[in-house]
Enzyme design. Structure first.
Site, mmCIF file in Angstrom:
data_model
loop_
_atom_site.group_PDB
_atom_site.id
_atom_site.type_symbol
_atom_site.label_atom_id
_atom_site.label_comp_id
_atom_site.label_asym_id
_atom_site.label_seq_id
_atom_site.Cartn_x
_atom_site.Cartn_y
_atom_site.Cartn_z
ATOM 1 N N ASP A 12 0.820 -1.224 0.000
ATOM 2 C CA ASP A 12 0.000 0.000 0.000
ATOM 3 C C ASP A 12 0.847 1.265 0.000
ATOM 4 O O ASP A 12 0.435 2.306 0.515
ATOM 5 C CB ASP A 12 -0.964 0.022 1.206
ATOM 6 C CG ASP A 12 -1.782 -1.248 1.312
ATOM 7 O OD1 ASP A 12 -2.386 -1.636 0.300
ATOM 8 O OD2 ASP A 12 -1.811 -1.859 2.401
ATOM 9 N N LYS A 15 2.398 2.287 -5.095
ATOM 10 C CA LYS A 15 3.172 1.830 -6.259
ATOM 11 C C LYS A 15 2.426 2.018 -7.567
ATOM 12 O O LYS A 15 3.036 2.222 -8.618
ATOM 13 C CB LYS A 15 3.532 0.343 -6.103
ATOM 14 C CG LYS A 15 4.435 0.048 -4.922
ATOM 15 C CD LYS A 15 4.758 -1.429 -4.849
ATOM 16 C CE LYS A 15 3.564 -2.294 -4.516
ATOM 17 N NZ LYS A 15 2.955 -1.994 -3.197
ATOM 18 N N GLY A 39 -3.918 -4.630 -4.690
ATOM 19 C CA GLY A 39 -4.718 -3.645 -5.404
ATOM 20 C C GLY A 39 -3.954 -2.362 -5.625
ATOM 21 O O GLY A 39 -3.451 -1.753 -4.674
ATOM 22 N N HIS A 40 -3.823 -1.956 -6.882
ATOM 23 C CA HIS A 40 -3.159 -0.697 -7.221
ATOM 24 C C HIS A 40 -4.214 0.295 -7.694
ATOM 25 O O HIS A 40 -4.883 0.056 -8.699
ATOM 26 C CB HIS A 40 -2.114 -0.906 -8.318
ATOM 27 C CG HIS A 40 -0.910 -1.660 -7.852
ATOM 28 N ND1 HIS A 40 0.067 -2.126 -8.701
ATOM 29 C CD2 HIS A 40 -0.520 -2.029 -6.601
ATOM 30 C CE1 HIS A 40 1.005 -2.744 -7.997
ATOM 31 N NE2 HIS A 40 0.670 -2.696 -6.733
ATOM 32 N N GLN A 201 2.325 -5.656 -3.289
ATOM 33 C CA GLN A 201 2.502 -5.674 -1.833
ATOM 34 C C GLN A 201 3.866 -5.105 -1.460
ATOM 35 O O GLN A 201 4.320 -4.167 -2.090
ATOM 36 C CB GLN A 201 2.247 -7.083 -1.308
ATOM 37 C CG GLN A 201 0.818 -7.528 -1.647
ATOM 38 C CD GLN A 201 0.571 -8.975 -1.412
ATOM 39 O OE1 GLN A 201 1.322 -9.823 -1.824
ATOM 40 N NE2 GLN A 201 -0.530 -9.280 -0.739
ATOM 41 N N THR A 275 -8.425 -3.505 -1.719
ATOM 42 C CA THR A 275 -9.015 -4.815 -2.006
ATOM 43 C C THR A 275 -10.136 -5.158 -1.043
ATOM 44 O O THR A 275 -11.199 -5.625 -1.450
ATOM 45 C CB THR A 275 -7.931 -5.916 -1.934
ATOM 46 O OG1 THR A 275 -6.935 -5.640 -2.915
ATOM 47 C CG2 THR A 275 -8.527 -7.290 -2.206
ATOM 48 N N ARG A 280 -6.535 0.699 7.447
ATOM 49 C CA ARG A 280 -5.137 0.314 7.625
ATOM 50 C C ARG A 280 -4.605 0.823 8.958
ATOM 51 O O ARG A 280 -4.967 1.917 9.405
ATOM 52 C CB ARG A 280 -4.290 0.877 6.482
ATOM 53 C CG ARG A 280 -4.634 0.286 5.124
ATOM 54 C CD ARG A 280 -3.915 0.992 3.995
ATOM 55 N NE ARG A 280 -4.308 0.444 2.691
ATOM 56 C CZ ARG A 280 -4.407 1.155 1.579
ATOM 57 N NH1 ARG A 280 -4.128 2.454 1.603
ATOM 58 N NH2 ARG A 280 -4.765 0.584 0.457
ATOM 59 N N SER A 371 6.371 12.026 -4.142
ATOM 60 C CA SER A 371 4.989 12.078 -4.606
ATOM 61 C C SER A 371 4.152 12.854 -3.594
ATOM 62 O O SER A 371 4.321 12.696 -2.387
ATOM 63 C CB SER A 371 4.443 10.653 -4.769
ATOM 64 O OG SER A 371 3.057 10.658 -4.901
#
Length: 382
Positions: A12, A15, A39-40, A201, A275, A280, A371
């Site tokens: 997470d 990426k 999941g991206h 991942q 996902t 988190r 970023s």
């Protein structure tokens, strides 16, 4: 030049948009590991799409799901349908290795049952059937894509799989129907031109180099990519990490913040699983962990993401050590040594520069990209 993009924490890290940005300078995007448990989240022409199996790219890339990837055909077909609304030719540019292992309802059922049996020792899987598929593969009873081309062979192997696992329901007809939608895309293509290997991942979830047993079931380190893709190629490694740390599911987390600060980071960063939707766990950046991941992955270039999420905090914590030497399989009950620095208003502030310098001094490596938003345009080169 070929590139590999991997996560340096517990996944997470953001990426997806990094892959999206770098995809513009590569011809091929290749998945070499993982499955629909990853999941991206990417924005294509302003439209949000979560990639689970289709490699992340633009309208120019050829896409290959390599043999190390586990495939759920229902999820794959749904994803292709959504992407086809943006890129009508997406299916013609997508290739799937015949060696990919197939996730069936058997493995998803096993996943849930195993987690129940473990009780308090459960690891918090996504329930996608990843671990049981790997286990069944080791027992030589898992299904591969190539099995589905011959219906007689497929049904015989499916019968054995159900018998071995004690699964009572039929799934064969539905799985064949789903497979036939992408049947013509099964091909191990001859790949030439620049390749971007898309990791899933994070390093800390690798089954051999991560925080075992709280790990995923397929390798996440870049040294696996040739084996998992079937492609022999040199590459540069781009390691992605957040300005803080998150993880989903159970497992040690030395810098976790179970307080209002952790809640504020989660809310500001939108830290909910792409996902599963699960919230988190959030904590301060962990430099011993980050340095370990950089070394084990042989990272060449560093990308820091979500730096803007910490804008406006009065103080920022940085883990600079533990009360005992770092050991990846022994992080339970360690006490993190947290150094606090002054927070920043924005990424132009000198305080943010101090934060970056502190990280670089510890890990002895330069951060090449930062970023500061959800889109690929919001990545700057330092």
């Amino acid at each position: 030049m070929n590139s590999a993009i991997v996560g340096l924490q517990w996944g997470d890290e953001g990426k997806g948009k990094v892959v999206q940005k770098f995809s513009r300078s590569h011809e091929w995007i290749v998945r070499f590991s993982g499955g629909p448990n990853a999941g991206h989240t990417v924005y294509h022409n302003g439209k949000k799409v979560v990639h689970h199996l289709v490699p992340t790219g633009t309208d120019k890339n050829k896409l290959f799901i390599g043999r190390g990837t586990l495939v759920n055909f229902d999820i794959l077909n749904d994803e292709i349908a959504k992407l086809s609304e943006i890129y009508p030719d997406i299916k013609e540019r997508l290739f799937i290795s015949e060696w990919c292992r197939v996730i069936t309802p058997v493995e998803r059922w096993q996943d849930a049952e195993i987690e129940k049996l473990k009780g308090a020792k459960s690891v918090g899987t996504t329930g996608m059937g990843i671990g049981p598929t790997i286990s069944n593969d080791a027992n030589r009873i898992a299904l591969h894509v190539f099995d589905l081309f011959d219906e007689r062979i497929f049904r015989e192997k499916a019968k054995l799989l159900k018998k071995f696992c004690g699964y009572q329901k039929d799934f064969e007809d539905d799985l064949l129907k789903s497979f036939n939608k992408v049947r013509e895309r099964v091909e191990d293509p001859k790949i030439s031109g620049d390749i971007l290997f898309e990791g899933t991942q994070g390093i800390m979830l690798d089954p051999m180099y991560g925080t075992y047993p709280y790990v995923t079931s397929t390798p996440t380190i870049p040294s696996y990519l040739s084996y998992g893709s079937g492609i022999k190629a040199g590459y540069e490694v781009f390691g992605v990490f957040k300005a803080y740390v998150t993880r989903v599911g159970a497992g040690p987390f030395p810098t976790e913040l179970n307080d209002d600060t952790g809640d504020a980071i989660r809310k500001s960063g939108g830290e909910f699983g792409s996902t599963t939707g699960r919230p988190r766990r959030c904590g301060w950046i962990d430099l011993p962990q980050l340095k370990y991941a950089i070394e084990i992955s042989n990272t060449d270039h560093l990308v820091m993401t979500k730096a803007d999420v910490l804008n406006g905090f009065d103080k920022i914590g940085v883990c600079v050590g533990y009360d005992r030497p770092f050991c990846v399989h022994d992080l339970e009950d360690v006490n993190a040594e947290i150094e606090y620095i002054k927070g920043w208003k924005n990424l132009e502030s000198s305080e943010f520069g101090d934060f970056v310098s502190l990280i670089e001094k510890y890990i002895q490596k330069r951060i090449d990209y930062i970023s500061f938003g959800p889109s690929e345009e919001e990545i700057k080169v330092r």
